[in-house]
Each structure stands twice: as C-alpha cells, then as structure tokens.
Scaffold this motif. Structure first.
Motif, PDB file in Angstrom:
ATOM      1  N   LYS A 163       0.841  -1.199   0.000  1.00 48.32           N
ATOM      2  CA  LYS A 163       0.000   0.000   0.000  1.00 48.32           C
ATOM      3  C   LYS A 163       0.878   1.252   0.000  1.00 48.32           C
ATOM      4  CE  LYS A 163      -4.275   0.889   2.378  1.00 48.32           C
ATOM      5  NZ  LYS A 163      -4.921   0.642   3.661  1.00 48.32           N
ATOM      6  N   LYS A 164       1.909   1.212   0.833  1.00 52.82           N
ATOM      7  CA  LYS A 164       2.824   2.364   0.917  1.00 52.82           C
ATOM      8  C   LYS A 164       3.529   2.599  -0.413  1.00 52.82           C
ATOM      9  CE  LYS A 164       3.841   2.297   5.794  1.00 52.82           C
ATOM     10  NZ  LYS A 164       4.602   1.418   6.654  1.00 52.82           N
ATOM     11  N   ALA A 165       3.759   1.519  -1.163  1.00 56.33           N
ATOM     12  CA  ALA A 165       4.425   1.650  -2.472  1.00 56.33           C
ATOM     13  C   ALA A 165       3.398   1.898  -3.588  1.00 56.33           C
ATOM     14  CB  ALA A 165       5.226   0.395  -2.751  1.00 56.33           C
ATOM     15  N   SER A 166       2.205   2.353  -3.202  1.00 55.99           N
ATOM     16  CA  SER A 166       1.118   2.715  -4.134  1.00 55.99           C
ATOM     17  C   SER A 166       0.523   1.536  -4.903  1.00 55.99           C
ATOM     18  CB  SER A 166       1.574   3.784  -5.142  1.00 55.99           C
ATOM     19  OG  SER A 166       2.014   4.896  -4.483  1.00 55.99           O
ATOM     20  N   TYR A 167       0.674   0.332  -4.405  1.00 55.74           N
ATOM     21  CA  TYR A 167      -0.030  -0.806  -5.021  1.00 55.74           C
ATOM     22  C   TYR A 167      -1.479  -0.739  -4.572  1.00 55.74           C
ATOM     23  CZ  TYR A 167       4.110  -3.365  -6.592  1.00 55.74           C
ATOM     24  OH  TYR A 167       5.246  -3.759  -7.244  1.00 55.74           O
ATOM     25  N   HIS A 211       2.030  -9.971  -6.677  1.00 52.58           N
ATOM     26  CA  HIS A 211       2.776  -8.701  -6.733  1.00 52.58           C
ATOM     27  C   HIS A 211       4.229  -8.893  -6.316  1.00 52.58           C
ATOM     28  CE1 HIS A 211      -0.637  -6.423  -7.872  1.00 52.58           C
ATOM     29  NE2 HIS A 211      -1.292  -6.581  -6.743  1.00 52.58           N
ATOM     30  N   PHE A 212       4.448  -9.730  -5.296  1.00 47.13           N
ATOM     31  CA  PHE A 212       5.826  -9.928  -4.847  1.00 47.13           C
ATOM     32  C   PHE A 212       6.656 -10.696  -5.886  1.00 47.13           C
ATOM     33  CE2 PHE A 212       6.737  -7.901  -0.937  1.00 47.13           C
ATOM     34  CZ  PHE A 212       5.508  -7.620  -0.382  1.00 47.13           C
ATOM     35  N   ILE A 213       6.016 -11.638  -6.586  1.00 48.59           N
ATOM     36  CA  ILE A 213       6.752 -12.334  -7.662  1.00 48.59           C
ATOM     37  C   ILE A 213       7.096 -11.315  -8.751  1.00 48.59           C
ATOM     38  CG2 ILE A 213       6.620 -14.119  -9.464  1.00 48.59           C
ATOM     39  CD1 ILE A 213       4.738 -15.710  -7.579  1.00 48.59           C
ATOM     40  N   SER A 214       6.123 -10.481  -9.121  1.00 48.13           N
ATOM     41  CA  SER A 214       6.362  -9.469 -10.165  1.00 48.13           C
ATOM     42  C   SER A 214       7.478  -8.522  -9.771  1.00 48.13           C
ATOM     43  CB  SER A 214       5.102  -8.634 -10.417  1.00 48.13           C
ATOM     44  OG  SER A 214       4.021  -9.466 -10.637  1.00 48.13           O
TER      45      SER A 214
END
Ligand code: SF4
Length: 509
Positions: free
Chosen positions: A140-144, A157-160
């Motif tokens: 969230k902090k990284a604007s995801y 998202h972490f794999i990406s």
C-alpha cells in the motif's frame, strides 16, 4: 472429522516431453485434480502453455468441483475445453477458501499478463502467508492497489517485483527473493510464457508436494494419489526450500532457500490427505493404522463382549479398524455418511440439521452396545457432539466412549488450516497449560460436558511415532504452541490476547 475443517487447496503441474492430441497438459491436469478433489471443492482451474497459440499461456477456471468446472457431464463441452487448453506444460489448482469470497475471481491459478514473455506468468499455491497484514501495508505504501483481500494477489505482486528490470532473472533467484520476505506456508506451481514450469516448497515444507517421472514426462501434485491413474510412478517429495524446473523431458533441481529444519503439517497424515498418498516417504494409511494401534495402548475400559468400535466415517476408518483389532472387538459401521450431500447443506449453522443431513445411524448395530466412537480429531467438536447425542437418543447405545487419534487442538493455525482463533477450539477452555497438555481431570470435565461416558485423546509424543518422522520434522504448533516461524509465535500471542479480550476476528487478518 465431524467439524469439516478444510485444507486450502490442491496443486498439479505437468511438463510433457512429446505432447500430442491424445496426450496434452490439460487432460493430465484434469485427471490429477480429480484424484485430489478431497482437498478443495470450491473451484478448479488450469493454465497451460502452448507455443502454437497466440495466447502463449492461457487460464481456465470455474467455481465448483472438477467435474462441474470442466463440464464432464457434456462430452462435447469437455472435449472443447481440453482442445482449447491443450499444451505441453501446465499447472492446476483446486480451492477451498479459508479467506476471500466464493467468486471466480478468487479461483487459481492467478495469471499476470505482460508484454514480455518471461514476465508473463501464472501460478497457484497452497498455504497461507502469516505476515500478510504487514506485507499488504508495505504494498500500500508503495502505491499498489489490492483488488482482492487475498494472499494469492499479494504473492503475485511480490513475484512481479522480483522481475523488475531489463534482465531476465533465473527462477531460483526470483523465489529466493520471495522467501526472504514471506513468513508462512507455500507450496507453489509456476508457469511462464517462455514455457518454463517450476514447482517449489517453502523452506519448512509445511504443505505436501510430490513429483515423479512418467517416461520423460514430469508430473507434480500436492499428493501422490494424483498419479494413481498413471500406473506405477515412483514419487518423491519436493525438498523444503527446493525448486524443480522442468522443460522438454529434463528436470533441474535447485535450492532457492536454506532449510534448517522442517515443519510438515501433522494434520496431513491424521485427516487431510488421502489414505493412499505417501508424504515424506510415510504412507498416510499406515500412519492412521498406527494411530489406532496406539489408541489401544491407552484404553482404560475393561473390554467385554458388549463393546464395539464405531469409526466416524471416513477418515477415522483405518484408525478404528486398527483399534478394534488390537482390542479384539468388532469394528462396525454404526454411522453412515451421506457422500453425495451438497456443500450448502454441510455449511448450515444448525448443528442438529447438519448432523442429520450428513450422517445416518445403523440402529441395529448401536442398540444396547458400549460404543467406542473413534474420531481422527476434534477441533470445534460441534458436529461430533450432535452425533453423540443422536447415537445415545436414537441409536439407543448403552454407553459412548470417545477415542480421539489426535491430542486436543489448543492453538490456532496460521499456515493455511481453517482454525484461526482460540475461541473456536473445543478443548481450549478446559486446558490450563498447552505445553503440558490435557490432564485427567480436565479430560473428565470435558467428557461430562460433551455427553460421553469417557474420553481419551492421544498424547502429543505419540503423533511423530505413528507418522514415523522425528518430532522436530513436524509442525504440531496447534497442539503444543511450538510455532515454527517468527510470525507464528507473534500471532499466537495476539490470539491469546484476543481470546482474553473477547475479540472474535481471525488473528491473521
Ligand atoms: S498449526 Fe497445526 S494445522 Fe497448522 S500447520 Fe501446524 S500442525 Fe498443521
């Protein structure tokens, strides 16, 4: 287990050496998922790779059991799906949700489309991310923006994130990055649009994952039972912290994370896995028979001709049969399970209705008998309690003695089994010290409240012996509070506080 706690899912993966119209990934995945239906009935899905398709990797997933999802009731529809998703490599998944909604968008595999073929991937996993809350905040902090409240989306998202940049990363490096971030359980299958297929298991090996070779084809699945339709395939468990990459009839084993100890979930042998599966070279049926034999050692009743053993179907059957054999009494099917009942009936909150829908009694077996009722485990205990009442009232049993092949469940699970608060656990209010286990007095009090004439749980130290693995190779945290990860320890303290303060929500949400 009368309580119907559920495993989160089943995995399947295949990489074929010489695919063709009658031998292709979709058909293999369908067969492997069908054999693992007991691990999840909410949805079924596959992703396959086919270099002759514009859509290099393509995903098909639907709600329902395997037969419904793949429309096997209409031959031409089934064949149409198989044809469209034919390919050389593929992954598959069955879901039972411990989190997220009952909607197709939550079904796996999760495909992430990208213009670059090595960044275009699909994956499916079995497990639970224990530090989900913290990692979600980080994203969230990284604007995801998370579309669904789901650990699968978070993993995607972490794999990406590991693939950012111009240079293609080796798969072991991608997952090495993930293992440093994630605390929890994950057996995972992965496929990308370069046709690379990988299967891997977290460094503690919580969830099972087996693989085998059929000629030059590579097959992998949560349980070895998945390979049963293909004759004798020698299977092995994927080692914790290991990634196996398969392509064109060859496999490469690599390490993506260090594994200093293992923590295989003991519940696989007690309840979840199919009896004809072998996990970590320990056969599930044999483990259940050992549990039954061990229960006989702890029997306190003076056994006479009026005693019968009645296993609660179906998981407790080998346990009950072995107990009966050791005690020299008959093992009888005094309780029959309706195998065709729909999920909606099972999920009703009305306990009495639930028991009636699910089980029927064979009164001629139970009448005037002293029944040793055998359960594999008791979590919430609600369904079994209803069953006990019915056996006494309608079955007219003379006595009911409950024998449980698992110690009392006293702690929640943060690794993917649907028991997330202390409050929901039947035995928790009775037991003073989780480390010391249940005392005779506590067990007698529970038996009285539960409505049985006596109650025996197996002690914790008997579980590794019955399974045939050393205690420190197993996770038994819900029995003894020895959580094998840092986040597990932290969440257990939160769960204790929540129980003390009457907070009902799941500890890891
Ligand atoms: S806490 Fe219990 S249910 Fe969860 S992984 Fe460990 S042994 Fe299995």
């Amino acid at each position: 287990m009368g309580d119907e706690i559920k495993e989160e899912c089943a995995l399947a993966a295949v990489s074929l050496h010489n695919p063709g119209p009658k031998k292709h990934a979709a058909l293999n995945l369908y067969k492997m998922l069908l054999q693992q239906q007991h691990r999840g009935q909410l949805s079924a899905g596959i992703t396959t790779y086919n270099p002759d398709r514009t859509q290099l990797i393509d995903t098909y997933k639907k709600l329902g059991k395997v037969d419904n999802a793949f429309k096997t009731y209409r031959r031409e529809k089934f064949l149409g799906i198989m044809k469209k998703y034919a390919g050389s490599n593929g992954i598959g998944h069955l879901r039972y949700a411990t989190s997220g909604a009952d909607d197709e968008g939550y079904a796996q595999p999760f495909e992430r489309h990208h213009g670059r073929s090595w960044k275009w991937f699909s994956f499916a996993f079995n497990g639970n991310i224990a530090n989900y809350k913290e990692l979600k905040e980080e994203l969230k902090k990284a604007s995801y923006r998370m579309v669904r409240e789901l650990d699968t989306e978070l993993l995607m998202h972490f794999i990406s994130k590991q693939m950012v940049g111009e240079k293609k990363q080796a798969l072991e490096n991608v997952f090495s990055g993930i293992s440093e971030t994630i605390d929890g359980a994950y057996s995972l299958v992965y496929l990308n649009a370069d046709g690379e297929l990988a299967v891997l298991r977290d460094p503690l090996g919580f969830k099972p994952l087996s693989y085998g070779m059929r000629d030059n084809d590579f097959l992998a699945a949560s349980e070895s039972v998945a390979f049963n339709t293909d004759g004798e395939i020698k299977t092995e468990s994927v080692a914790p912290g290991e990634i196996i990459i398969a392509s064109n009839g060859a496999i490469e084993k690599k390490r993506f994370a260090k594994s200093t100890r293992t923590a295989h979930c003991m519940f696989e042998w007690i309840y979840f896995a199919s009896p004809n599966s072998t996990i970590e070279r320990s056969n599930v049926y044999e483990a259940r028979r050992n549990l039954g034999k061990t229960l006989a050692k702890y029997e306190t009743q003076k056994i006479d001709k009026e005693f019968i053993v009645v296993p609660v179907p179906d998981t407790a059957k080998p346990i009950g049969d072995a107990l009966a054999f050791e005690l020299g009494v008959p093992s009888e099917e005094g309780v029959m399970r309706n195998r065709y009942i729909g999920r909606t009936f099972i999920e009703t909150d009305n306990r009495e209705q639930k028991v009636k829908e699910k089980y029927s009694l064979v009164k001629s077996v139970l009448k005037d008998k002293k029944v040793l009722l055998v359960e594999d485990s008791l979590v919430r205990g609600t369904t079994t309690k209803g069953l006990v009442q019915r056996i006494r009232q309608h079955g007219k049993a003379k006595e009911i003695h409950l024998r449980i092949a698992c110690p009392p469940i006293l702690g929640p699970c943060f690794y993917g089994i649907d028991m997330s608060t202390i409050k929901e656990l039947l035995a928790a209010p009775y037991v003073k010290s989780i480390q010391e286990g249940i005392t005779t007095e506590e067990s007698e009090k529970l038996a009285k409240d539960y409505g049985v004439d006596s109650l025996i749980y197996l002690p914790v130290n008997e579980i590794p012996k019955a399974i045939g693995l050393p205690a420190n190779n197993l996770c038994m945290a819900c029995l003894n509070a020895d959580y094998p990860t840092e986040q597990g320890k932290k969440l257990y303290q939160e769960a204790l506080n929540n129980a003390k303060n009457g907070v009902k929500k799941r500890t890891y949400e």
